[in-house]
Scaffold this motif. Sequence first.
Motif, mmCIF file in Angstrom:
data_model
loop_
_atom_site.group_PDB
_atom_site.id
_atom_site.type_symbol
_atom_site.label_atom_id
_atom_site.label_comp_id
_atom_site.label_asym_id
_atom_site.label_seq_id
_atom_site.Cartn_x
_atom_site.Cartn_y
_atom_site.Cartn_z
ATOM 1 N N SER A 5 -9.759 -13.063 1.428
ATOM 2 C CA SER A 5 -10.241 -12.226 2.532
ATOM 3 C C SER A 5 -9.363 -10.984 2.684
ATOM 4 O O SER A 5 -8.142 -11.085 2.677
ATOM 5 C CB SER A 5 -10.211 -13.009 3.848
ATOM 6 O OG SER A 5 -11.090 -14.083 3.806
ATOM 7 N N ASN A 6 -10.018 -9.856 2.823
ATOM 8 C CA ASN A 6 -9.345 -8.582 3.108
ATOM 9 C C ASN A 6 -9.649 -8.271 4.570
ATOM 10 O O ASN A 6 -10.796 -8.007 4.925
ATOM 11 C CB ASN A 6 -9.874 -7.479 2.195
ATOM 12 C CG ASN A 6 -9.243 -6.130 2.475
ATOM 13 O OD1 ASN A 6 -8.335 -5.994 3.288
ATOM 14 N ND2 ASN A 6 -9.738 -5.105 1.795
ATOM 15 N N LEU A 7 -8.626 -8.301 5.397
ATOM 16 C CA LEU A 7 -8.809 -8.141 6.838
ATOM 17 C C LEU A 7 -8.592 -6.707 7.302
ATOM 18 O O LEU A 7 -8.363 -6.472 8.489
ATOM 19 C CB LEU A 7 -7.859 -9.092 7.570
ATOM 20 C CG LEU A 7 -7.976 -10.565 7.145
ATOM 21 C CD1 LEU A 7 -6.933 -11.415 7.856
ATOM 22 C CD2 LEU A 7 -9.372 -11.091 7.392
ATOM 23 N N THR A 8 -8.687 -5.763 6.392
ATOM 24 C CA THR A 8 -8.510 -4.353 6.733
ATOM 25 C C THR A 8 -9.765 -3.563 6.347
ATOM 26 O O THR A 8 -10.568 -4.029 5.545
ATOM 27 C CB THR A 8 -7.303 -3.730 5.990
ATOM 28 O OG1 THR A 8 -7.630 -3.577 4.606
ATOM 29 C CG2 THR A 8 -6.057 -4.586 6.139
ATOM 30 N N PRO A 9 -9.918 -2.345 6.884
ATOM 31 C CA PRO A 9 -11.077 -1.515 6.529
ATOM 32 C C PRO A 9 -10.878 -0.719 5.240
ATOM 33 O O PRO A 9 -11.654 0.181 4.939
ATOM 34 C CB PRO A 9 -11.216 -0.583 7.737
ATOM 35 C CG PRO A 9 -9.825 -0.443 8.250
ATOM 36 C CD PRO A 9 -9.169 -1.775 8.009
ATOM 37 N N VAL A 10 -9.861 -1.077 4.454
ATOM 38 C CA VAL A 10 -9.524 -0.369 3.216
ATOM 39 C C VAL A 10 -9.866 -1.229 2.009
ATOM 40 O O VAL A 10 -9.488 -2.399 1.953
ATOM 41 C CB VAL A 10 -8.018 -0.031 3.184
ATOM 42 C CG1 VAL A 10 -7.629 0.652 1.889
ATOM 43 C CG2 VAL A 10 -7.625 0.805 4.391
ATOM 44 N N VAL A 11 -10.581 -0.677 1.026
ATOM 45 C CA VAL A 11 -10.862 -1.401 -0.214
ATOM 46 C C VAL A 11 -9.550 -1.585 -0.973
ATOM 47 O O VAL A 11 -8.757 -0.644 -1.103
ATOM 48 C CB VAL A 11 -11.872 -0.634 -1.101
ATOM 49 C CG1 VAL A 11 -12.082 -1.365 -2.425
ATOM 50 C CG2 VAL A 11 -13.188 -0.445 -0.381
ATOM 51 N N ARG A 12 -9.296 -2.791 -1.474
ATOM 52 C CA ARG A 12 -8.097 -3.076 -2.279
ATOM 53 C C ARG A 12 -8.547 -3.199 -3.735
ATOM 54 O O ARG A 12 -9.170 -4.185 -4.117
ATOM 55 C CB ARG A 12 -7.432 -4.370 -1.835
ATOM 56 C CG ARG A 12 -7.026 -4.396 -0.387
ATOM 57 C CD ARG A 12 -5.729 -3.670 -0.167
ATOM 58 N NE ARG A 12 -5.407 -3.695 1.253
ATOM 59 C CZ ARG A 12 -4.758 -2.741 1.860
ATOM 60 N NH1 ARG A 12 -4.354 -1.686 1.183
ATOM 61 N NH2 ARG A 12 -4.506 -2.819 3.133
ATOM 62 N N HIS A 13 -8.235 -2.200 -4.547
ATOM 63 C CA HIS A 13 -8.580 -2.219 -5.970
ATOM 64 C C HIS A 13 -7.443 -2.855 -6.750
ATOM 65 O O HIS A 13 -6.280 -2.684 -6.409
ATOM 66 C CB HIS A 13 -8.829 -0.801 -6.490
ATOM 67 C CG HIS A 13 -10.000 -0.130 -5.855
ATOM 68 N ND1 HIS A 13 -11.299 -0.409 -6.221
ATOM 69 C CD2 HIS A 13 -10.075 0.787 -4.855
ATOM 70 C CE1 HIS A 13 -12.122 0.319 -5.492
ATOM 71 N NE2 HIS A 13 -11.403 1.051 -4.650
ATOM 72 N N GLU A 14 -7.792 -3.592 -7.802
ATOM 73 C CA GLU A 14 -6.818 -4.200 -8.715
ATOM 74 C C GLU A 14 -5.810 -5.074 -7.983
ATOM 75 O O GLU A 14 -4.628 -5.090 -8.301
ATOM 76 C CB GLU A 14 -6.115 -3.125 -9.550
ATOM 77 C CG GLU A 14 -7.088 -2.342 -10.412
ATOM 78 C CD GLU A 14 -6.431 -1.250 -11.236
ATOM 79 O OE1 GLU A 14 -5.188 -1.206 -11.326
ATOM 80 O OE2 GLU A 14 -7.172 -0.436 -11.804
ATOM 81 N N VAL A 70 0.927 -9.818 4.469
ATOM 82 C CA VAL A 70 0.874 -9.159 5.760
ATOM 83 C C VAL A 70 0.755 -7.648 5.620
ATOM 84 O O VAL A 70 -0.009 -7.007 6.337
ATOM 85 C CB VAL A 70 2.119 -9.521 6.606
ATOM 86 C CG1 VAL A 70 2.131 -8.764 7.920
ATOM 87 C CG2 VAL A 70 2.164 -11.020 6.854
ATOM 88 N N ASN A 71 1.460 -7.071 4.663
ATOM 89 C CA ASN A 71 1.439 -5.618 4.493
ATOM 90 C C ASN A 71 0.063 -5.086 4.117
ATOM 91 O O ASN A 71 -0.273 -3.954 4.441
ATOM 92 C CB ASN A 71 2.462 -5.177 3.454
ATOM 93 C CG ASN A 71 3.881 -5.436 3.896
ATOM 94 O OD1 ASN A 71 4.178 -5.472 5.083
ATOM 95 N ND2 ASN A 71 4.761 -5.639 2.935
ATOM 96 N N GLN A 72 -0.730 -5.890 3.398
ATOM 97 C CA GLN A 72 -2.050 -5.437 2.968
ATOM 98 C C GLN A 72 -3.187 -6.158 3.676
ATOM 99 O O GLN A 72 -4.354 -5.898 3.403
ATOM 100 C CB GLN A 72 -2.187 -5.575 1.451
ATOM 101 C CG GLN A 72 -1.260 -4.635 0.696
ATOM 102 C CD GLN A 72 -1.474 -4.690 -0.801
ATOM 103 O OE1 GLN A 72 -1.577 -5.758 -1.384
ATOM 104 N NE2 GLN A 72 -1.556 -3.531 -1.415
ATOM 105 N N GLY A 73 -2.885 -7.066 4.582
ATOM 106 C CA GLY A 73 -3.931 -7.754 5.338
ATOM 107 C C GLY A 73 -4.808 -8.653 4.500
ATOM 108 O O GLY A 73 -6.013 -8.715 4.711
#
Length: 108
Positions: free
Chosen positions: A33-42, A10-13
């Motif tokens: 799935s990444n449900l946020t507009p922020v790239v999640r690296h590593e 939930v914290n990172q979507g």
Amino acid sequence: GVALAHLQNVNQGVVSFVRYPGGQRKDHVIVVSNLTPVVRHEYRIGVPGTSRYEEILNTDSEFYGGSNAGNAGGLDAEPVPAHGRDHSLSVTLPPLATVYLRPTGVSD
């Protein structure tokens, strides 16, 4: 069948699961799935095998009008425990996108 790899963060979507087409463990597909507009690296996700995983779908691809953030076509599973599994992947999760990863070798 479907197995939850890491149902939600939930914290990172982030939402993810493992799909076993026809119930065959070796033929599984990791869906993240990444449900946020922020790239999640590593971003670490537990996987059921020790194979190399190829990125078979990235909805952020330039082909679909995206930014083309991703995993350069594939990743190797590492002996780093995560989400109750002995091996994991360190993935780049594109913004507002879904990535499908499939093992290329024999999974144990």
